[in-house]
Design an enzyme around this catalytic site. Structure first.
Site, PDB file in Angstrom:
ATOM      1  N   SER A 146       1.629 -13.379  29.866  1.00 47.52           N
ATOM      2  CA  SER A 146       0.666 -13.357  30.916  1.00 47.52           C
ATOM      3  C   SER A 146      -0.358 -14.483  30.507  1.00 47.52           C
ATOM      4  O   SER A 146      -0.716 -14.594  29.201  1.00 47.52           O
ATOM      5  CB  SER A 146       0.006 -11.767  30.931  1.00 47.52           C
ATOM      6  N   TYR A 161      -3.510  -4.997  26.753  1.00 46.26           N
ATOM      7  CA  TYR A 161      -2.715  -5.747  27.337  1.00 46.26           C
ATOM      8  C   TYR A 161      -2.624  -7.042  26.819  1.00 46.26           C
ATOM      9  O   TYR A 161      -1.549  -7.705  26.502  1.00 46.26           O
ATOM     10  CB  TYR A 161      -2.923  -5.657  28.806  1.00 46.26           C
TER      11      TYR A 161
HETATM   12  P1  NAD Z   1       5.493  -3.715  38.531  1.00 50.22           P
HETATM   13  O1  NAD Z   1       4.604  -2.464  38.215  1.00 50.22           O
HETATM   14  O2  NAD Z   1       5.841  -3.949  39.942  1.00 50.22           O
HETATM   15  O3  NAD Z   1       6.977  -3.493  37.439  1.00 50.22           O
HETATM   16  C1  NAD Z   1       6.945  -3.169  36.336  1.00 50.22           C
HETATM   17  C2  NAD Z   1       8.383  -2.454  35.976  1.00 50.22           C
HETATM   18  O4  NAD Z   1       8.420  -2.261  34.720  1.00 50.22           O
HETATM   19  C3  NAD Z   1       9.012  -1.411  36.918  1.00 50.22           C
HETATM   20  O5  NAD Z   1      10.217  -1.456  37.516  1.00 50.22           O
HETATM   21  C4  NAD Z   1       8.418  -0.156  35.958  1.00 50.22           C
HETATM   22  O6  NAD Z   1       9.339   0.961  36.334  1.00 50.22           O
HETATM   23  C5  NAD Z   1       8.867  -0.781  34.659  1.00 50.22           C
HETATM   24  N1  NAD Z   1       8.476  -0.076  33.591  1.00 50.22           N
HETATM   25  C6  NAD Z   1       7.398   0.349  33.359  1.00 50.22           C
HETATM   26  N2  NAD Z   1       7.085   0.994  32.062  1.00 50.22           N
HETATM   27  C7  NAD Z   1       8.537   0.933  31.452  1.00 50.22           C
HETATM   28  C8  NAD Z   1       9.171   1.431  30.341  1.00 50.22           C
HETATM   29  N3  NAD Z   1       8.350   2.233  29.454  1.00 50.22           N
HETATM   30  N4  NAD Z   1      10.552   1.225  30.422  1.00 50.22           N
HETATM   31  C9  NAD Z   1      11.406   0.566  30.998  1.00 50.22           C
HETATM   32  N5  NAD Z   1      10.767   0.353  32.242  1.00 50.22           N
HETATM   33  C10 NAD Z   1       9.474   0.439  32.614  1.00 50.22           C
HETATM   34  O7  NAD Z   1       4.880  -4.960  37.760  1.00 50.22           O
HETATM   35  P2  NAD Z   1       5.151  -6.755  38.099  1.00 50.22           P
HETATM   36  O8  NAD Z   1       3.767  -7.191  38.591  1.00 50.22           O
HETATM   37  O9  NAD Z   1       6.352  -6.912  38.677  1.00 50.22           O
HETATM   38  O10 NAD Z   1       5.217  -7.024  36.460  1.00 50.22           O
HETATM   39  C11 NAD Z   1       6.396  -7.374  35.397  1.00 50.22           C
HETATM   40  C12 NAD Z   1       5.955  -7.931  34.396  1.00 50.22           C
HETATM   41  O11 NAD Z   1       5.143  -9.193  34.670  1.00 50.22           O
HETATM   42  C13 NAD Z   1       5.025  -7.061  33.471  1.00 50.22           C
HETATM   43  O12 NAD Z   1       5.439  -7.300  32.273  1.00 50.22           O
HETATM   44  C14 NAD Z   1       3.783  -7.703  33.640  1.00 50.22           C
HETATM   45  O13 NAD Z   1       2.844  -7.372  32.691  1.00 50.22           O
HETATM   46  C15 NAD Z   1       4.012  -9.115  33.909  1.00 50.22           C
HETATM   47  N6  NAD Z   1       2.949  -9.766  34.316  1.00 50.22           N
HETATM   48  C16 NAD Z   1       2.478  -9.491  36.075  1.00 50.22           C
HETATM   49  C17 NAD Z   1       1.606 -10.290  36.589  1.00 50.22           C
HETATM   50  C18 NAD Z   1       1.281 -10.073  37.897  1.00 50.22           C
HETATM   51  O14 NAD Z   1      -0.074 -10.396  38.284  1.00 50.22           O
HETATM   52  N7  NAD Z   1       1.763  -9.150  38.666  1.00 50.22           N
HETATM   53  C19 NAD Z   1       0.877 -11.279  35.774  1.00 50.22           C
HETATM   54  C20 NAD Z   1       1.171 -11.548  34.724  1.00 50.22           C
HETATM   55  C21 NAD Z   1       2.272 -10.829  34.045  1.00 50.22           C
END
Ligand code: NAD
Length: 255
Positions: A146, A161
């Site tokens: 991130s 985080y």
């Molecule tokens: P999201 O919440 O839509 O998806 C997260 C997924 O991870 C879900 O399907 C959830 O069921 C799964 N998950 C959560 N805990 C888990 C566990 N303990 N074991 C197995 N699966 C688990 O979020 P997103 O925005 O699609 O995020 C995906 C990745 O991108 C994450 O790692 C997040 O930190 C990273 N990220 C997101 C953003 C953003 O702005 N959306 C920015 C930077 C990084």
């Protein structure tokens, strides 16, 4: 054993979320002909996605429910995926959780929850999948870090985080060096604000406009922006890229 592109599978963690980055990644890779193994804590949605991808793109798929922060569950989940799918040539570590708690309010439980899922979880999955990749002398690993790791937080989620996501950059560099001799590349992507539900639910248009103010691109990101970068790093074309963190952040962090 070389793993031919046409018969490769990718394991995508965190793919179950309906509006998430993992789902967009699994979908794009299925479209490109990869077999897809879904590993997510959300069993019902994971299974639903695997069914949809098989039906739409006619690729082998399999879904297993596992908590990435539980190493035993992870190892048995990857065993199941491996038995059901063509050889695993790719891994996209997308599963993660947010944590908007201020440092001075932070409990030890919250600290460990976030580090266990966002950092240890990536290690558990990677370690298990890397064993297979090393045996096959081929692999492509991409983990989702991130911009929070690079800018010292400053996003919705706070310190644990940011620490976990910074840890992923170190993990990526070190594994790129250690696993390179086995034909495995290891990279990370660092997204900026992406329009998913992880920042406390769906983003309102006001919130999106506010987040976009800091960017040089006039919008927040969409999951497909990140999926396209992950798919490239998993492709044959990216063979000479390893140990890198690619920012997909609308220019939020320039270095
Ligand atoms: P999201 O919440 O839509 O998806 C997260 C997924 O991870 C879900 O399907 C959830 O069921 C799964 N998950 C959560 N805990 C888990 C566990 N303990 N074991 C197995 N699966 C688990 O979020 P997103 O925005 O699609 O995020 C995906 C990745 O991108 C994450 O790692 C997040 O930190 C990273 N990220 C997101 C953003 C953003 O702005 N959306 C920015 C930077 C990084």
């Amino acid at each position: 054993m070389a793993v031919e592109e046409a018969e490769r599978s990718v394991v995508v963690t965190g793919a179950a979320s309906p509006r998430g980055i993992g789902r967009a990644t699994a979908t794009l890779l299925a479209q490109k002909g990869w077999g897809v193994g879904v590993l997510d804590i959300d069993e019902a949605r994971g299974r639903e996605l695997a069914g949809e991808l098989a039906e739409t793109y006619h690729v082998p798929t399999c879904s297993v429910a596992a908590d990435v922060s539980d190493e035993k569950q992870v190892r048995s989940a990857v065993d199941t995926l491996e038995a059901a799918l063509p050889p695993i040539g790719g891994l996209a570590n997308v599963a993660g959780v947010s944590s908007p708690v201020d440092y001075l309010e932070l409990t030890s439980t919250e600290w460990h929850r976030v580090i266990n899922i966002n950092l240890n979880g990536v290690h558990y999955v990677t370690r298990r999948v890397a064993e297979t990749m090393a045996r096959n002398r081929f692999g492509r690993i991409v983990s989702v870090s991130s911009v929070s790791a690079q800018r010292g937080g400053g996003t919705y989620s706070k310190t644990p985080y940011s620490v976990a996501k910074a840890g992923l950059i170190g993990l990526t560099r070190s594994l790129a060096r250690e696993l390179g001799p086995y034909g495995i590349t290891v990279n990370a992507v660092a997204p900026g604000p992406i329009d998913t539900d992880i920042m406390g639910g769906p983003l309102t248009s006001e919130r999106k406009a506010d987040l976009a103010k800091d960017l040089v691109v006039n919008r927040v990101g969409v999951p497909q922006d990140v999926a396209a970068t992950i798919a490239f790093l998993l492709s044959d074309e990216a063979a000479f890229i390893s140990g890198q963190t690619v920012n997909v952040d609308g220019g939020l962090y320039m270095h």
